[in-house]
Scaffold this motif. Structure first.
Motif, short mmCIF file in Angstrom:
data_model
loop_
_atom_site.label_atom_id
_atom_site.label_comp_id
_atom_site.label_asym_id
_atom_site.label_seq_id
_atom_site.Cartn_x
_atom_site.Cartn_y
_atom_site.Cartn_z
N ALA A 4 0.84 -1.21 0.00
CA ALA A 4 0.00 0.00 0.00
C ALA A 4 0.86 1.24 0.00
O ALA A 4 0.61 2.21 -0.74
CB ALA A 4 -0.90 -0.02 1.24
N PHE A 5 1.87 1.14 0.81
CA PHE A 5 2.79 2.30 0.85
C PHE A 5 3.42 2.53 -0.51
O PHE A 5 3.49 3.65 -1.01
CB PHE A 5 3.87 2.05 1.90
CG PHE A 5 4.91 3.13 1.93
CD1 PHE A 5 6.11 2.98 1.23
CD2 PHE A 5 4.68 4.31 2.62
CE1 PHE A 5 7.06 3.98 1.25
CE2 PHE A 5 5.63 5.32 2.62
CZ PHE A 5 6.83 5.16 1.94
N SER B 8 13.06 4.85 6.70
CA SER B 8 13.91 5.25 5.59
C SER B 8 13.12 5.30 4.29
O SER B 8 13.35 6.17 3.45
CB SER B 8 15.08 4.29 5.47
OG SER B 8 14.60 2.97 5.41
N TRP B 9 12.18 4.45 4.12
CA TRP B 9 11.38 4.52 2.90
C TRP B 9 10.59 5.83 2.84
O TRP B 9 10.51 6.48 1.80
CB TRP B 9 10.40 3.34 2.85
CG TRP B 9 11.04 2.03 2.54
CD1 TRP B 9 12.28 1.61 2.87
CD2 TRP B 9 10.42 0.94 1.86
NE1 TRP B 9 12.49 0.35 2.42
CE2 TRP B 9 11.34 -0.11 1.80
CE3 TRP B 9 9.15 0.75 1.30
CZ2 TRP B 9 11.05 -1.32 1.18
CZ3 TRP B 9 8.90 -0.47 0.69
CH2 TRP B 9 9.82 -1.50 0.63
N ALA B 10 9.96 6.11 3.96
CA ALA B 10 9.16 7.34 4.01
C ALA B 10 10.05 8.56 3.80
O ALA B 10 9.68 9.50 3.08
CB ALA B 10 8.43 7.43 5.34
N LEU B 11 11.19 8.52 4.40
CA LEU B 11 12.11 9.65 4.22
C LEU B 11 12.56 9.76 2.78
O LEU B 11 12.70 10.85 2.22
CB LEU B 11 13.30 9.51 5.15
CG LEU B 11 13.02 9.77 6.63
CD1 LEU B 11 14.29 9.60 7.45
CD2 LEU B 11 12.46 11.15 6.85
N LEU B 15 12.09 12.85 0.37
CA LEU B 15 13.22 13.42 -0.35
C LEU B 15 12.88 13.59 -1.83
O LEU B 15 13.15 14.63 -2.44
CB LEU B 15 14.42 12.50 -0.17
CG LEU B 15 15.69 12.94 -0.88
CD1 LEU B 15 16.17 14.25 -0.32
CD2 LEU B 15 16.75 11.87 -0.75
N VAL B 16 12.31 12.59 -2.40
CA VAL B 16 12.00 12.67 -3.83
C VAL B 16 10.98 13.76 -4.08
O VAL B 16 11.10 14.55 -5.02
CB VAL B 16 11.47 11.30 -4.33
CG1 VAL B 16 10.95 11.46 -5.75
CG2 VAL B 16 12.58 10.28 -4.28
N LEU B 17 9.98 13.81 -3.24
CA LEU B 17 8.98 14.87 -3.41
C LEU B 17 9.62 16.25 -3.28
O LEU B 17 9.32 17.18 -4.05
CB LEU B 17 7.86 14.71 -2.38
CG LEU B 17 6.90 13.54 -2.62
CD1 LEU B 17 5.87 13.45 -1.51
CD2 LEU B 17 6.20 13.69 -3.97
N PHE B 18 10.48 16.37 -2.28
CA PHE B 18 11.17 17.65 -2.08
C PHE B 18 11.99 18.03 -3.31
O PHE B 18 11.96 19.17 -3.78
CB PHE B 18 12.06 17.56 -0.84
CG PHE B 18 12.65 18.87 -0.45
CD1 PHE B 18 13.90 19.29 -0.94
CD2 PHE B 18 11.97 19.73 0.41
CE1 PHE B 18 14.44 20.52 -0.57
CE2 PHE B 18 12.51 20.95 0.78
CZ PHE B 18 13.74 21.34 0.28
N ALA B 19 12.69 17.07 -3.85
CA ALA B 19 13.51 17.34 -5.03
C ALA B 19 12.64 17.77 -6.20
O ALA B 19 12.99 18.72 -6.93
CB ALA B 19 14.33 16.11 -5.37
N ALA B 48 8.31 14.10 6.19
CA ALA B 48 9.52 13.65 6.88
C ALA B 48 9.33 13.70 8.38
O ALA B 48 9.68 12.76 9.10
CB ALA B 48 10.71 14.50 6.44
N PHE B 49 8.74 14.78 8.85
CA PHE B 49 8.53 14.91 10.29
C PHE B 49 7.61 13.81 10.82
O PHE B 49 7.87 13.18 11.85
CB PHE B 49 7.91 16.29 10.61
CG PHE B 49 8.95 17.34 10.89
CD1 PHE B 49 9.16 18.37 10.01
CD2 PHE B 49 9.70 17.25 12.05
CE1 PHE B 49 10.11 19.34 10.28
CE2 PHE B 49 10.66 18.22 12.32
CZ PHE B 49 10.88 19.26 11.45
#
Lengths: 170, 104, 629
Positions: A4-5, B8-11, B15-19, B48-49
């Motif tokens: 899902a993620f 780490s995946w979420a981060l 990161l990709v969205l930020f870029a 990220a937070f």
């Protein structure tokens, strides 16, 4: 869970990419809203239901709607199309480079740091307790910030009438 | 439900969205698009937070997200007001018009 | 009375003050009365002081007037000293000065600056008297500078013509070179010997410094430089011919009789230092000989009557320097006195002539004046004879002969110096009688021209000076002709005399040579200029001779030389400095700020996207720093 993620993440990235490269402001806005919704899903998957709700209600619901209002008010649709026709691939070089560097930096950090997984849900009550506890002053300041934003927006957006000579001409 | 989504995946996603938002910020000339790119970046920071907060099971991440939301709201309000002014003055919202040659 | 001594200076100074403040509002007669009267009173005061002087121990009157500079170990009160030397100088300054002032009453009558003239002349007399009566070197320096100032004021008296201003500036600047050297010398003396009072200085120098010590040589050389500047000797002689731009009485008083002799006085006064530095003393003599020869040639080639006399002055002071250089101190002062008489007379006579022919200076445009201005002619001729040193009847003969004899009998290069002096004497006779014959004896260039005959105020001083120019020789007659030594006896307490006395025969021979040379010069002048008037206008045929002649007329090209070597580099340097390097350095800071501003302002031009780009790049950079450290 992870699937899902992954799906939500893909949607978010794709929608954002579309938004950045879109020609039409309204289309871009819709893409952005889609991205925000995907991120809200991710929030929920991370066990932060309050954040997910807020994302939908405030971010996608209020801020993006505000954008829509202004775009439609000013009828920016047609104008944007003509301007963006001049966008060349050459302009993409530096930004992409910067973004790549950025990704590389953070990834190097991520690789080193332990990446545990959470487990529990952190509900609204916990967040509320934190807000009215240690972060009380920050809340007040945020309120002040919103007030300042309100006042500034009213002032900056005012109409220049013939008799209005007060204030700095902006 | 609150599964094992590795931080780490979420981060990485953040990161990709930020870029992407950064690229959009630097490339687009239309002021509205620039503002939207800023929103994307803010959102990525919020993600990220929240991810970090979920990792440790603390509400602090969401609290920060709330404040970022407040900041984004205030910033959008003023930014759109500026867009209004620019429209009235120049008839266009191209960011290059703010350069000195046009008396900006 | 000893108390009369300060009045010698006070009278002319008071005259200056009165005339400077109120002279413009006074009548001509009042101005003349004060202007000339003050100098006359000064002379009278000097006479009144003589009995006290005779009665004083060692024949020295010392008068301490006020405290002046008291700073630590430095103490220079204002002290005046009347001894034989300063008495002689005072007599010359006040006596000849008084006569010149009388002459000026009529000579300057038509001038608008009548009061200004007398005021400056009085100030000059006061300053010169301070110079000769000073008992401390600092006071002497005060007088020295004062006469330099008055010289400047009076050379540029007719200030509306810029050429006069330039001549005045030139005089001031050139003498300034010498003055600076002299000041350094003074300071070295004080530093080494601890006092400025002249008698103490001389005593301490003699006691502490061995003969030929470097410090004595240095100080003597510096003082010599000062004397060379003020007395217009080689190499600082270029200012005196141009100083003739001033009124003739100025030329007579300042640039013949008194100021230019200040250098001679200085060396005589500090003779102890020169005796302690034999190389410098020899240099004095050499400078004197070279100068007298160079100036004699130059005088031979001049058209302007005053420039002839200017070069003549340079030349005659060269004789005085020659005398000082061989240790004949008294002879130098004797020549100073006789020179004052006949040179002042020559100038005053030239002035009368110029006045008579409506301001014409060129001798070739005069002529025939002998018959039409007899008084002027005969007095001028008497002075010329004295200058040439015509034997027996002129004072100049005795004084010049004394110098020549001392030079011949001096050890070392004495005979060489004597030969130079003898040649100079020949040339002197030639050039001055050239003027006499061309300007006076020859028939007039314009026969019908009207003449303004001089009046009594001009005539009487001319006569008095003529008498003195002829008879003053009686004060010092060599033993071959009778042996009267009044003058040297007078000065014996102050100036030492050389012990060497050569053979009688040699002395007589030298005198004969001097007499012959003088007469021969007159004869040559007559042959070249008096006999064939038409040959005068084109004296020399061939081009090389003409170029030599022009070189002499140009003062041996010193002006051109100094212009090339000194003036032009200085001007170029000051023009370069006009760009103001230091200011540019200071302004460069401002310029840097402006350039920085312009550069930074580029970032503030409101171009949003550029700002964003810079922000993003900066953030990435900071992140990189955070990651890497």
């Amino acid at each position: 869970m992870l699937i899902a993620f992954a799906v939500a993440a893909t949607v978010a990235v794709a929608a954002t990419a579309l938004m950045v490269s879109s020609r039409h402001p309204v289309h871009a806005l819709l893409d952005l809203i889609l991205s925000l919704l995907a991120v809200a899903v991710i929030f929920y998957l991370l066990g932060a239901p309050l954040a997910a709700a807020l994302e939908v209600i405030v971010y996608a619901g209020a801020i993006m709607v505000l954008f829509l209002f202004v775009v439609m008010l000013l009828d920016l649709g047609r104008v944007a199309e003509e301007a963006q026709a001049a966008l060349e691939p050459r302009a993409l070089r530096v930004p992409v480079l910067l973004a790549a560097v950025l990704i590389a930096e953070v990834m190097s950090l991520l690789v080193q740091a332990p990446s545990g997984a959470g487990g529990r849900q952190v509900g609204a009550a916990a967040v509320g307790g934190a807000l009215f506890g240690p972060y009380l002053i920050a809340v007040e300041l945020a309120a002040l910030l919103l007030l300042a934003g309100l006042v500034a927006a009213v002032h900056v957006g005012r109409r220049e009438d013939a008799g209005d000579t007060r204030g700095s001409g902006s | 439900m609150s599964g094992a989504v590795p931080m780490s995946w979420a981060l990485l996603l953040a990161l990709v969205l930020f870029a992407l938002g950064l690229i959009g910020l630097l490339v687009r000339r239309n002021l509205v698009f620039i503002l939207m790119s800023i929103e994307v970046m803010l959102n990525a920071a919020g993600l990220a937070f929240v991810a970090a907060g979920a990792r440790w099971g603390e509400p602090d991440g969401q609290v920060m997200f709330l404040f970022i939301l407040a900041v984004a709201a205030a910033e959008v309000a003023i930014g759109l007001a500026l867009v209004l002014q620019m429209w009235r003055r120049f008839g266009d919202v191209d960011a290059d018009l703010t350069g000195r040659r046009d008396g900006g | 009375m000893a108390g009369a001594l300060p009045f010698v200076i006070a009278f002319p100074f008071a005259g200056f003050v009165i005339l400077a403040l109120a002279g413009a509002r006074m009548s001509r007669r009042a101005v003349a009365a004060i202007g000339a009267g003050s100098v006359g009173l000064a002379a009278a005061a000097a006479l009144v002081a003589i009995p006290a002087w005779l009665a004083a121990p060692h024949r020295e009157l010392v008068c301490t007037l006020w405290r002046w500079i008291e700073a630590g170990s430095l103490s220079t009160p204002i002290m005046l000293r009347l001894d034989a030397l300063s008495l002689v100088m005072t007599g010359v300054v006040t006596g000849v000065g008084f006569l010149i002032h009388l002459y000026s009453i009529e000579y300057m009558r038509d001038d608008d600056g009548y009061a200004r003239f007398f005021a400056a002349m009085n100030l000059f007399v006061a300053a010169m008297l301070v110079l000769v009566l000073a008992d401390t070197l600092v006071l002497l320096l005060l007088g020295w500078e004062g006469v330099g100032l008055c010289s400047y004021l009076l050379i540029g008296f007719w200030y509306r013509d810029p050429a006069n201003g330039r001549a005045a500036r030139k005089a001031f600047v050139v003498t300034r070179i010498g003055d600076t050297a002299m000041l350094i010398g003074l300071l070295v003396l004080f530093d080494r010997l601890g006092t400025f009072a002249i008698p103490e200085l001389m005593a301490r120098a003699a006691a502490r410094w061995p003969v030929g010590s470097p410090v004595a040589i240095a100080v003597a050389a510096l003082l010599l430089a000062g004397a060379v500047g003020k007395s217009a000797q080689l190499p600082l002689q270029t200012w005196l011919p141009d100083a003739m731009a001033g009124p003739t009485p100025v030329s007579a008083l300042i640039h013949a009789a008194t100021m230019v002799t200040a250098g001679v006085y200085l060396i005589a006064r500090t003779h102890v230092l020169f005796e302690l530095a034999p190389p410098v003393q020899t240099a004095v003599a050499v400078v004197g000989v070279l100068t007298l020869l160079m100036a004699s040639f130059a005088a031979l080639a001049q058209h302007d009557i005053k420039r002839v006399l200017a070069y003549s002055t340079i030349s005659q002071i060269g004789y005085m320097f020659l005398a000082l250089g061989v240790g004949a101190w008294t002879a130098a002062i004797f020549h100073l006195v006789t020179h004052a008489f006949f040179k002042a007379l020559l100038f005053l006579g030239a002035g009368a002539v110029i006045h008579a022919v409506d301001g014409e200076h060129d001798i070739f445009k005069m002529g025939g004046l002998a018959r039409r201005m007899p008084l002027t002619f005969w007095t001028f001729t008497a002075a010329s004879a004295s200058l040439a040193g015509l034997p027996l009847v002129t004072a100049g003969f005795y004084s010049k002969d004394l110098i020549l004899w001392r030079a011949l009998s001096a050890p070392g290069i004495g005979p060489l110096l004597w030969a130079g002096g003898l040649a100079g004497a020949f040339l002197t006779a030639v050039y001055i009688f050239r003027v006499v014959f061309i300007a006076f004896v020859r028939p007039a260039a314009e026969p019908g021209r009207a003449l303004h005959r001089p009046g009594p105020w001009i005539g009487v001083p001319l006569v008095v000076l003529a008498v003195l120019a002829l008879t003053a020789g009686a004060l010092e007659v060599p033993r071959t002709l009778g042996g009267v030594h009044l003058f040297s006896h007078l000065l014996s307490g102050v100036l030492p005399e050389a012990a060497h006395e050569g053979s009688l025969g040699l002395e007589a021979g030298a005198q004969l040579a001097a007499a012959v040379v003088a007469l021969a010069g007159v004869a040559v002048a007559w042959w070249a200029f008096g006999r064939r008037p038409e040959s005068v206008a084109a004296p020399l045929g061939t081009a090389p001779r003409r170029r030599v002649f022009e070189l002499w007329a140009d003062g041996w090209g010193f002006d051109a030389l100094y212009d090339r070597v000194v003036v032009r580099p200085l001007v170029r340097l000051s023009e370069a400095a006009k760009g103001d390097a230091i200011d540019a350095l200071a302004m460069s800071i401002a310029g840097l700020a402006v350039r920085l501003n312009r550069g930074l302002a580029l970032t503030q031009d409101g171009r949003v996207r550029r700002t964003l780009a810079v922000l993003a790049a900066g953030a990435v950079l900071v992140g990189a720093l955070a990651v890497l450290t």
